[in-house]
Design a protein around this motif. Sequence first.
Motif, short mmCIF file in Angstrom:
data_model
loop_
_atom_site.label_atom_id
_atom_site.label_comp_id
_atom_site.label_asym_id
_atom_site.label_seq_id
_atom_site.Cartn_x
_atom_site.Cartn_y
_atom_site.Cartn_z
N ARG A 116 0.83 -1.21 0.00
CA ARG A 116 0.00 0.00 0.00
C ARG A 116 0.87 1.26 0.00
N SER A 119 2.46 1.71 -3.41
CA SER A 119 1.48 2.22 -4.37
C SER A 119 1.22 3.71 -4.15
N VAL A 128 -5.01 1.53 -4.54
CA VAL A 128 -5.14 1.38 -3.09
C VAL A 128 -6.61 1.35 -2.70
N SER A 131 -8.22 -1.89 -3.89
CA SER A 131 -7.78 -3.04 -3.08
C SER A 131 -8.53 -3.12 -1.76
N LEU A 171 -3.22 -5.44 -5.29
CA LEU A 171 -2.07 -4.53 -5.34
C LEU A 171 -0.90 -5.14 -6.12
#
Length: 400
Positions: A116, A119, A128, A131, A171
Motif C-alpha cells: 500500500r 502504491s 489502493v 484493493s 495490489l
Amino acid sequence: TVAQILPFAVSPILTRLYSPEDFGVLALFFSLCSILTVISSGRYELSILIPKKNEDAVNILVLCFLISFMFSILVFVVVIFFNNEISLLLGSESLSFWLYFVPLVVFLMGAYNSLRYFSLRLKDFKSVSISKAVKSGASSTIKVFAGLMGFSTAGLMSGEILSHFFGNSSLLKNLYKKRELFSSVSKEEILNQTKRYSEFPKYSLPAALSNTLSLNSISIFMSSFFSVFVLGQYSLLNKAVNVPLSLVGNSISDAYFQKAAEEKNKEGVAKDVFMISLRYLTIGAAIVFFLLFFAGEEMFAFVFGETWRIAGSYAKILSFLVASRFVAVPLSVTMSVFEKQKVSLFLTVLQLTMTISVFLISWFFDFDIESFLVIFSFVMTIYYVFMLFACYMVASGRYE
C-alpha cells in the motif's frame, strides 16, 4: 468509504447467522494478528515514501517482505510448540486450530501495508482504494455465504483470512506493471537501506506497538478473564459504533489538520480553528451520548437481533467514553501539526499504562464484566479529556 461501509452494512445479516461466541473468536484472532503485524516489518514500511529514487524504495519493499516472512516463521514455530498454552491463556479452546493461521495472516497483513505504501509512493491511489474495497467485499461476501451454508466460526474466519489474499492480489497485479524496478534489488542495497532507515524500528515501532496494544489488548483481557461470548458482544458494539463515528471523525480531522496547519503558519498558533472544531465535535458527541445511553439496548436488539441486546447494554455503560473519544481523537492531529512527537508518544504510553492498570485492578478484585466496563469507561474518559487539554495547550501556544 465503501470498504468501511460494506462490513457495517452486512452486520445485521451476520449477527443472525453467527453467535456471539463466533464473533468473539474472530475478534480475538484479529487482535492477535493486529498486534503482531505492527512488529512484522519493523515499521520499515513507513520509510518507503521517503527516498528520492524508486530504486531505493523497492529495496525497502523487498526488505519489508523478508522481515515479515522471517517473523511469520518465528511466530509459526511458537504456535507449534505452545498452541495449547496460548489457547488456555486466552481463554478460548476454539481458537486453538485457528492459531496456526496467525503467522500466515500476519505475513499477508504486513505485505499489504508495504504494498500500500509503495502504491502511494507511485501515486497509484486508485489501486489502493480498489484493493480496500475488494478486500472488504470479499470478506463480507464469503462470511454471508458461509453463514447461509451453516458454517459457524469457520465461516467468519475463512472470510477474514481469504480477504487478505484478495487485497494483496489486487495490489500485486498493479505492481507487476512496474516490475522493471526490481532489477535494482540487491543484497548490498537492502543492507544500505536497512542502516539508512534504522530509526523506524528504534522509535516508530515502540509508539505504534503501544498504540496497538492499547486498542487490542482489551479483546485478549475479555476472553481470558470473562468469555468469548462477552468478547463477541463487545466486538460487535465496537464495530457498530466506531465505523460510522470514524467516518465522521476522520473527515473532521482531515479538515482540521489542513486549517490548523494554515493558521499555525500564519499566526504561530491554531487556537481559533481548534475551538471551532471542538464546538462541532462536542455537539456531535452529545447526540451520540444520548442515543447510546437512552436507546442503546433497543437499537442493538432491533438492528442486530435480540441476542445482541447485551451489546446495547454495554454501549450504555461506555457512552461517556465513546463521546469523549469522538471529540478527542480527531483533534489529536494537533501534535503532528506542531511536530510534538514526544508528547504524542507520551500520550500513547500513558493510554497503554492506564488500560493495563484497569485490567489489573479488575483481575485483582475479580470484577464482573459490567463493573469492569464502568471502571474502564471512567478511567479512559479521563485520559481522553487529558489528551484534549494537552492538544488545546499545544494549539494555543501555551505548551512549553
